[in-house]
Design a protein around this motif. Structure first.
Motif, PDB file in Angstrom:
ATOM      1  N   THR A  20       7.673  -9.742 -13.472  1.00  0.00           N
ATOM      2  CA  THR A  20       8.477 -10.104 -12.304  1.00  0.00           C
ATOM      3  C   THR A  20       7.931  -9.493 -11.016  1.00  0.00           C
ATOM      4  O   THR A  20       8.451  -9.754  -9.936  1.00  0.00           O
ATOM      5  CB  THR A  20       9.932  -9.649 -12.493  1.00  0.00           C
ATOM      6  OG1 THR A  20       9.958  -8.238 -12.730  1.00  0.00           O
ATOM      7  CG2 THR A  20      10.564 -10.366 -13.681  1.00  0.00           C
ATOM      8  N   ALA A  21       6.903  -8.662 -11.144  1.00  0.00           N
ATOM      9  CA  ALA A  21       6.277  -8.028  -9.979  1.00  0.00           C
ATOM     10  C   ALA A  21       4.847  -7.678 -10.364  1.00  0.00           C
ATOM     11  O   ALA A  21       4.352  -8.103 -11.416  1.00  0.00           O
ATOM     12  CB  ALA A  21       7.066  -6.796  -9.551  1.00  0.00           C
ATOM     13  N   ARG A  22       4.177  -6.898  -9.525  1.00  0.00           N
ATOM     14  CA  ARG A  22       2.806  -6.478  -9.792  1.00  0.00           C
ATOM     15  C   ARG A  22       2.676  -4.969  -9.626  1.00  0.00           C
ATOM     16  O   ARG A  22       3.385  -4.362  -8.820  1.00  0.00           O
ATOM     17  CB  ARG A  22       1.833  -7.170  -8.834  1.00  0.00           C
ATOM     18  CG  ARG A  22       1.751  -8.676  -8.994  1.00  0.00           C
ATOM     19  CD  ARG A  22       0.714  -9.264  -8.047  1.00  0.00           C
ATOM     20  NE  ARG A  22       0.567 -10.706  -8.220  1.00  0.00           N
ATOM     21  CZ  ARG A  22      -0.363 -11.440  -7.615  1.00  0.00           C
ATOM     22  NH1 ARG A  22      -1.231 -10.856  -6.784  1.00  0.00           N
ATOM     23  NH2 ARG A  22      -0.434 -12.740  -7.830  1.00  0.00           N
ATOM     24  N   ASN A  23       1.764  -4.390 -10.377  1.00  0.00           N
ATOM     25  CA  ASN A  23       1.430  -2.981 -10.196  1.00  0.00           C
ATOM     26  C   ASN A  23       0.626  -2.813  -8.908  1.00  0.00           C
ATOM     27  O   ASN A  23      -0.286  -3.599  -8.625  1.00  0.00           O
ATOM     28  CB  ASN A  23       0.598  -2.475 -11.372  1.00  0.00           C
ATOM     29  CG  ASN A  23       1.340  -2.570 -12.685  1.00  0.00           C
ATOM     30  OD1 ASN A  23       2.446  -2.051 -12.821  1.00  0.00           O
ATOM     31  ND2 ASN A  23       0.746  -3.240 -13.665  1.00  0.00           N
ATOM     32  N   ALA A  24       0.970  -1.784  -8.147  1.00  0.00           N
ATOM     33  CA  ALA A  24       0.265  -1.495  -6.897  1.00  0.00           C
ATOM     34  C   ALA A  24      -0.638  -0.282  -7.101  1.00  0.00           C
ATOM     35  O   ALA A  24      -0.177   0.778  -7.539  1.00  0.00           O
ATOM     36  CB  ALA A  24       1.255  -1.232  -5.772  1.00  0.00           C
ATOM     37  N   VAL A  25      -1.914  -0.440  -6.793  1.00  0.00           N
ATOM     38  CA  VAL A  25      -2.921   0.594  -7.033  1.00  0.00           C
ATOM     39  C   VAL A  25      -3.462   1.105  -5.703  1.00  0.00           C
ATOM     40  O   VAL A  25      -3.791   0.312  -4.812  1.00  0.00           O
ATOM     41  CB  VAL A  25      -4.067   0.036  -7.898  1.00  0.00           C
ATOM     42  CG1 VAL A  25      -5.191   1.056  -8.028  1.00  0.00           C
ATOM     43  CG2 VAL A  25      -3.548  -0.372  -9.270  1.00  0.00           C
ATOM     44  N   THR A  26      -3.562   2.438  -5.583  1.00  0.00           N
ATOM     45  CA  THR A  26      -4.084   3.055  -4.367  1.00  0.00           C
ATOM     46  C   THR A  26      -5.166   4.071  -4.719  1.00  0.00           C
ATOM     47  O   THR A  26      -4.857   5.126  -5.286  1.00  0.00           O
ATOM     48  CB  THR A  26      -2.971   3.764  -3.575  1.00  0.00           C
ATOM     49  OG1 THR A  26      -1.949   2.822  -3.248  1.00  0.00           O
ATOM     50  CG2 THR A  26      -3.518   4.380  -2.297  1.00  0.00           C
ATOM     51  N   PRO A  27      -6.432   3.792  -4.425  1.00  0.00           N
ATOM     52  CA  PRO A  27      -7.463   4.826  -4.574  1.00  0.00           C
ATOM     53  C   PRO A  27      -7.180   5.974  -3.605  1.00  0.00           C
ATOM     54  O   PRO A  27      -6.908   5.747  -2.425  1.00  0.00           O
ATOM     55  CB  PRO A  27      -8.757   4.086  -4.211  1.00  0.00           C
ATOM     56  CG  PRO A  27      -8.432   2.626  -4.402  1.00  0.00           C
ATOM     57  CD  PRO A  27      -6.994   2.495  -4.013  1.00  0.00           C
ATOM     58  N   VAL A  28      -7.233   7.205  -4.114  1.00  0.00           N
ATOM     59  CA  VAL A  28      -6.848   8.367  -3.311  1.00  0.00           C
ATOM     60  C   VAL A  28      -8.062   9.152  -2.832  1.00  0.00           C
ATOM     61  O   VAL A  28      -8.222   9.402  -1.640  1.00  0.00           O
ATOM     62  CB  VAL A  28      -5.900   9.285  -4.114  1.00  0.00           C
ATOM     63  CG1 VAL A  28      -5.530  10.526  -3.310  1.00  0.00           C
ATOM     64  CG2 VAL A  28      -4.645   8.519  -4.526  1.00  0.00           C
ATOM     65  N   LEU A  29      -8.912   9.559  -3.781  1.00  0.00           N
ATOM     66  CA  LEU A  29     -10.074  10.360  -3.394  1.00  0.00           C
ATOM     67  C   LEU A  29     -11.095  10.379  -4.517  1.00  0.00           C
ATOM     68  O   LEU A  29     -10.810  10.004  -5.653  1.00  0.00           O
ATOM     69  CB  LEU A  29      -9.662  11.792  -3.023  1.00  0.00           C
ATOM     70  CG  LEU A  29      -8.919  12.650  -4.062  1.00  0.00           C
ATOM     71  CD1 LEU A  29      -9.866  13.298  -5.059  1.00  0.00           C
ATOM     72  CD2 LEU A  29      -8.110  13.734  -3.364  1.00  0.00           C
ATOM     73  N   GLN A  30     -12.297  10.818  -4.174  1.00  0.00           N
ATOM     74  CA  GLN A  30     -13.343  11.105  -5.148  1.00  0.00           C
ATOM     75  C   GLN A  30     -13.871  12.508  -4.884  1.00  0.00           C
ATOM     76  O   GLN A  30     -13.939  12.954  -3.735  1.00  0.00           O
ATOM     77  CB  GLN A  30     -14.474  10.076  -5.069  1.00  0.00           C
ATOM     78  CG  GLN A  30     -14.046   8.703  -5.583  1.00  0.00           C
ATOM     79  CD  GLN A  30     -15.182   7.710  -5.666  1.00  0.00           C
ATOM     80  OE1 GLN A  30     -15.840   7.431  -4.671  1.00  0.00           O
ATOM     81  NE2 GLN A  30     -15.412   7.161  -6.855  1.00  0.00           N
ATOM     82  N   GLU A 139      -8.760   0.304   5.830  1.00  0.00           N
ATOM     83  CA  GLU A 139     -10.133   0.445   6.303  1.00  0.00           C
ATOM     84  C   GLU A 139     -10.327   1.781   7.017  1.00  0.00           C
ATOM     85  O   GLU A 139      -9.535   2.173   7.875  1.00  0.00           O
ATOM     86  CB  GLU A 139     -10.479  -0.706   7.259  1.00  0.00           C
ATOM     87  CG  GLU A 139     -11.964  -0.838   7.535  1.00  0.00           C
ATOM     88  CD  GLU A 139     -12.765  -1.174   6.283  1.00  0.00           C
ATOM     89  OE1 GLU A 139     -13.871  -0.606   6.139  1.00  0.00           O
ATOM     90  OE2 GLU A 139     -12.294  -1.979   5.457  1.00  0.00           O
ATOM     91  N   GLY A 140     -11.371   2.487   6.604  1.00  0.00           N
ATOM     92  CA  GLY A 140     -11.683   3.771   7.204  1.00  0.00           C
ATOM     93  C   GLY A 140     -10.951   4.942   6.582  1.00  0.00           C
ATOM     94  O   GLY A 140     -11.234   6.098   6.920  1.00  0.00           O
ATOM     95  N   VAL A 141     -10.009   4.664   5.664  1.00  0.00           N
ATOM     96  CA  VAL A 141      -9.226   5.730   5.026  1.00  0.00           C
ATOM     97  C   VAL A 141      -9.370   5.683   3.505  1.00  0.00           C
ATOM     98  O   VAL A 141      -9.683   6.696   2.875  1.00  0.00           O
ATOM     99  CB  VAL A 141      -7.734   5.643   5.415  1.00  0.00           C
ATOM    100  CG1 VAL A 141      -6.944   6.759   4.727  1.00  0.00           C
ATOM    101  CG2 VAL A 141      -7.557   5.718   6.923  1.00  0.00           C
TER     102      VAL A 141
END
Length: 239
Positions: A20-30, A139-141
């Protein structure tokens, strides 16, 4: 959401399931390899220590067993809920699918989840879902774009074909995922250094909402297959 509120292995028909929705993914750091390894192994050590400690492997005064084993890995409930605070927090030390020769199953939960995946050197996490991922990119972050691809969900009935959407957490990376209630997902680590730091914002509420007899970590899960898939169905990162 569940047919049997206290079942720890309830399976729903994947043919009829709809996200009923989607998983939201956020790359944080390397991180550099040594730094990533230090962080990941420090978290993993907490889980491993708990697994050896009777105070964590037996029920406490609230009926909670803090140290348990899930399909994806060993788990320690770092912080428990209390009156007026519904959330709890888990650490997971992933199994390496190459060592176990099986993958974890596609599943969903009776409440929302917030997950931070962390990898060390020579380790990746393959995340799957039956719905495409929403990937944050500022972008840029945002430090990188994780690789995504599609394949066919394995081990479905002969007349059922479901597309599986995949996302790869690369080595030495932190990646967050917001998982709405009832949305499918699957985690598998390929390599020895992977952990999850996970907040379950409403797990104690789920116990009452689903009509569970008591607080059981695995009872908040619904699986979408009977059997654990073979390792090759999730260890292949080149699909």
């Amino acid at each position: 959401m569940k047919r049997n509120a206290d079942s720890a292995d309830e399976v729903h028909d994947v043919a009829d399931f709809t996200d009923t929705a989607r998983n939201a993914v956020t790359p944080v750091l390397q991180l550099p390899g040594n730094a990533a390894l230090t962080v990941v192994e420090a978290f993993a050590a907490i889980v491993r220590n708990a697994k050896r400690n009777p105070s964590a492997t037996t029920r406490d005064s609230d009926g909670i067993t803090r140290s348990q084993t899930f399909e994806e890995g060993d788990v320690y409930m770092l912080e428990t809920p209390f009156e007026g605070f519904f959330a709890d927090r888990y650490l997971m030390d992933f199994h390496d699918v190459a060592e176990r020769d099986v993958c974890s199953r596609m599943h969903l939960h009776t409440g929302l989840r917030f997950v931070r995946m962390m990898t060390g050197p020579d380790t990746r996490i393959r995340v799957g879902s039956l719905a495409p991922f929403e990937v944050t990119h500022v972008e840029g972050v945002t430090p990188f774009r994780p690789r995504t691809f599609e394949d066919v969900l394995p081990d479905t009935p002969a007349d059922v074909v479901r597309t599986r959407y995949n996302l790869i957490v690369p080595p030495c990376s932190f990646v967050d995922m917001q998982i709405p209630r009832g949305v499918s997902h699957q985690f598998n680590a390929i390599g020895p250094h992977a952990v999850i730091d996970s907040v379950h914002p409403e797990e104690s509420v789920e116990t009452f909402r689903e009509g569970m007899a008591g607080y059981r970590m695995t009872a908040q899960t619904v699986f979408l297959s009977e059997e654990l898939p073979a390792a090759h169905t999730c260890a292949n990162l080149n699909a």
